[in-house]
Motif scaffolding. Structure first.
Motif, short mmCIF file in Angstrom:
data_model
loop_
_atom_site.label_atom_id
_atom_site.label_comp_id
_atom_site.label_asym_id
_atom_site.label_seq_id
_atom_site.Cartn_x
_atom_site.Cartn_y
_atom_site.Cartn_z
N ALA A 10 -13.43 6.54 1.83
CA ALA A 10 -14.87 6.74 2.02
C ALA A 10 -15.19 8.20 2.35
N GLN A 11 -14.24 8.89 2.99
CA GLN A 11 -14.50 10.30 3.31
C GLN A 11 -14.50 11.16 2.06
N VAL A 12 -13.65 10.81 1.10
CA VAL A 12 -13.67 11.52 -0.18
C VAL A 12 -15.00 11.27 -0.88
N GLU A 13 -15.43 10.02 -0.91
CA GLU A 13 -16.69 9.70 -1.57
C GLU A 13 -17.86 10.38 -0.89
N GLY A 14 -17.84 10.43 0.45
CA GLY A 14 -18.92 11.10 1.17
C GLY A 14 -18.96 12.58 0.89
N ALA A 15 -17.78 13.23 0.84
CA ALA A 15 -17.74 14.66 0.56
C ALA A 15 -18.22 14.95 -0.86
N ARG A 16 -17.81 14.11 -1.82
CA ARG A 16 -18.26 14.33 -3.19
C ARG A 16 -19.76 14.08 -3.32
N ALA A 17 -20.28 13.13 -2.53
CA ALA A 17 -21.72 12.88 -2.56
C ALA A 17 -22.51 14.06 -2.01
N LEU A 18 -21.91 14.81 -1.10
CA LEU A 18 -22.58 16.00 -0.55
C LEU A 18 -22.46 17.21 -1.46
N GLY A 19 -21.79 17.07 -2.59
CA GLY A 19 -21.69 18.16 -3.54
C GLY A 19 -20.41 18.94 -3.49
N PHE A 20 -19.42 18.51 -2.68
CA PHE A 20 -18.14 19.20 -2.61
C PHE A 20 -17.35 18.95 -3.90
N SER A 21 -16.68 19.97 -4.38
CA SER A 21 -15.75 19.77 -5.48
C SER A 21 -14.49 19.07 -4.96
N TRP A 22 -13.63 18.65 -5.91
CA TRP A 22 -12.41 17.97 -5.48
C TRP A 22 -11.54 18.92 -4.66
N ALA A 23 -11.45 20.18 -5.07
CA ALA A 23 -10.63 21.14 -4.33
C ALA A 23 -11.19 21.38 -2.94
N ASP A 24 -12.52 21.53 -2.82
CA ASP A 24 -13.13 21.74 -1.50
C ASP A 24 -13.00 20.49 -0.64
N THR A 25 -13.09 19.33 -1.25
CA THR A 25 -12.92 18.09 -0.49
C THR A 25 -11.53 18.01 0.12
N MET A 26 -10.52 18.35 -0.67
CA MET A 26 -9.15 18.33 -0.17
C MET A 26 -8.94 19.41 0.89
N ARG A 27 -9.47 20.60 0.65
CA ARG A 27 -9.20 21.75 1.53
C ARG A 27 -9.95 21.64 2.85
N LEU A 28 -11.17 21.14 2.84
CA LEU A 28 -12.01 21.16 4.03
C LEU A 28 -12.10 19.82 4.75
N VAL A 29 -11.84 18.72 4.06
CA VAL A 29 -12.04 17.40 4.66
C VAL A 29 -10.74 16.62 4.80
N ILE A 30 -10.03 16.44 3.70
CA ILE A 30 -8.91 15.51 3.68
C ILE A 30 -7.65 16.11 4.28
N VAL A 31 -7.26 17.30 3.79
CA VAL A 31 -5.99 17.90 4.23
C VAL A 31 -5.98 18.18 5.74
N PRO A 32 -7.04 18.77 6.33
CA PRO A 32 -6.99 18.99 7.79
C PRO A 32 -6.81 17.71 8.59
N GLN A 33 -7.49 16.64 8.18
CA GLN A 33 -7.32 15.37 8.90
C GLN A 33 -5.93 14.79 8.71
N GLY A 34 -5.42 14.88 7.47
CA GLY A 34 -4.09 14.34 7.22
C GLY A 34 -3.01 15.07 8.00
N ILE A 35 -3.11 16.40 8.08
CA ILE A 35 -2.12 17.17 8.84
C ILE A 35 -2.20 16.84 10.32
N ARG A 36 -3.42 16.68 10.82
CA ARG A 36 -3.58 16.36 12.23
C ARG A 36 -2.92 15.03 12.58
N ARG A 37 -2.97 14.09 11.67
CA ARG A 37 -2.41 12.77 11.95
C ARG A 37 -0.88 12.76 11.96
N VAL A 38 -0.26 13.73 11.30
CA VAL A 38 1.21 13.72 11.18
C VAL A 38 1.85 14.85 11.96
#
Length: 257
Positions: A130-158
């Protein structure tokens, strides 16, 4: 001599430990940290690239990442270090001379990248879709979604798993001695091994093991602390006005009347 006395004199000779301790602290410990930290940083960069490639929709990125991970996770660390250190030695001679130290760091980094890539990949894939879908709905590209939303959260979890990999690198740094480091480049295990060969007493090797414990045990507690913070979050403090407000007595039945 009884076995206990032999064991004590062979591994717990205080004089032999005292003789080896200065060189272990001034030469072995810095070199061990340089090997482990350098490999962890370079391996983290390569591992992040492998993680992103491993979840890519392009098979030209996904399959090479999977093959790399399978190969370097399946090979013994000693075999990888010898393969890189000996196989690339002619190239190293032309680039930086006969120094095998950079090849040792490179070998450890390639090993670490395979494990860290899987750690990062699992963390990235654990982020809700849902976070990917929300970021894309806000106009983020796939690269920006990964760089600004998904990757920071994933790294924090591990992060705890990443620190565990750093602990493994500290111990694997002892295998770099296969490449024949010069005296000023020896890490903890190699110094202990040299003293044991010179004196015929294994106490210096035990001292090297104690030095590894002194490095890894605090990191283990750091992992546990990070894991608790990530699971429980920070304790929420009461607002200042609520903390300063005096507690009022609960009215009794007679007071209500």
């Amino acid at each position: 001599m009884d076995p206990l006395s032999t064991l004590w004199e062979t591994f717990f000779d205080a004089d032999a430990m005292r003789e080896a301790l200065p060189e272990m602290l001034t030469v072995g410990l810095p070199n061990t940290l340089i090997l482990a930290v350098s490999a962890a940083l370079l391996g983290s960069v390569l591992g992040l690239l492998l993680a992103v490639a491993g979840i890519s929709r392009s098979r030209w990125l996904r399959w090479p990442a999977r093959i790399y991970t399978d190969v370097f996770r399946g090979l013994p660390a000693a075999a990888t270090i010898l393969l890189i250190g000996v196989g690339l030695a002619p190239l190293g001679m032309r680039v930086w001379g006969p120094d095998p130290y950079p090849l040792g760091i490179l070998a450890l980094s390639l090993i670490a990248a395979a494990y860290i890539g899987e750690i990062f990949r699992s963390g990235i894939q654990s982020v809700e879709a849902a976070q990917v879908e929300g970021a894309r709905a806000l106009g983020f590209s796939w690269a920006d979604t990964m760089r600004l939303v998904i990757v920071p959260q994933g790294i924090r979890r591990v992060l705890p798993a990443w620190v565990n990999q750093l602990i493994a690198l500290i111990k694997d740094s002892s295998l770099v001695y296969f490449l024949g480091l010069v005296a000023s480049q020896r890490e903890l295990f190699r110094i202990g091994q040299d003293y044991a060969a010179t004196t015929g007493n294994e106490s210096a090797l035990l001292l090297a093991g104690l030095c590894y414990l002194a490095l890894t045990v605090p990191l283990t507690h750091v992992v546990n602390w990070i894991d608790r913070r990530l699971r429980n979050g920070r304790p929420v403090a009461a607002p200042d006005d609520e903390r300063d407000e005096p507690l009022l007595p609960t009215p009794t039945q007679g007071d209500r009347r």
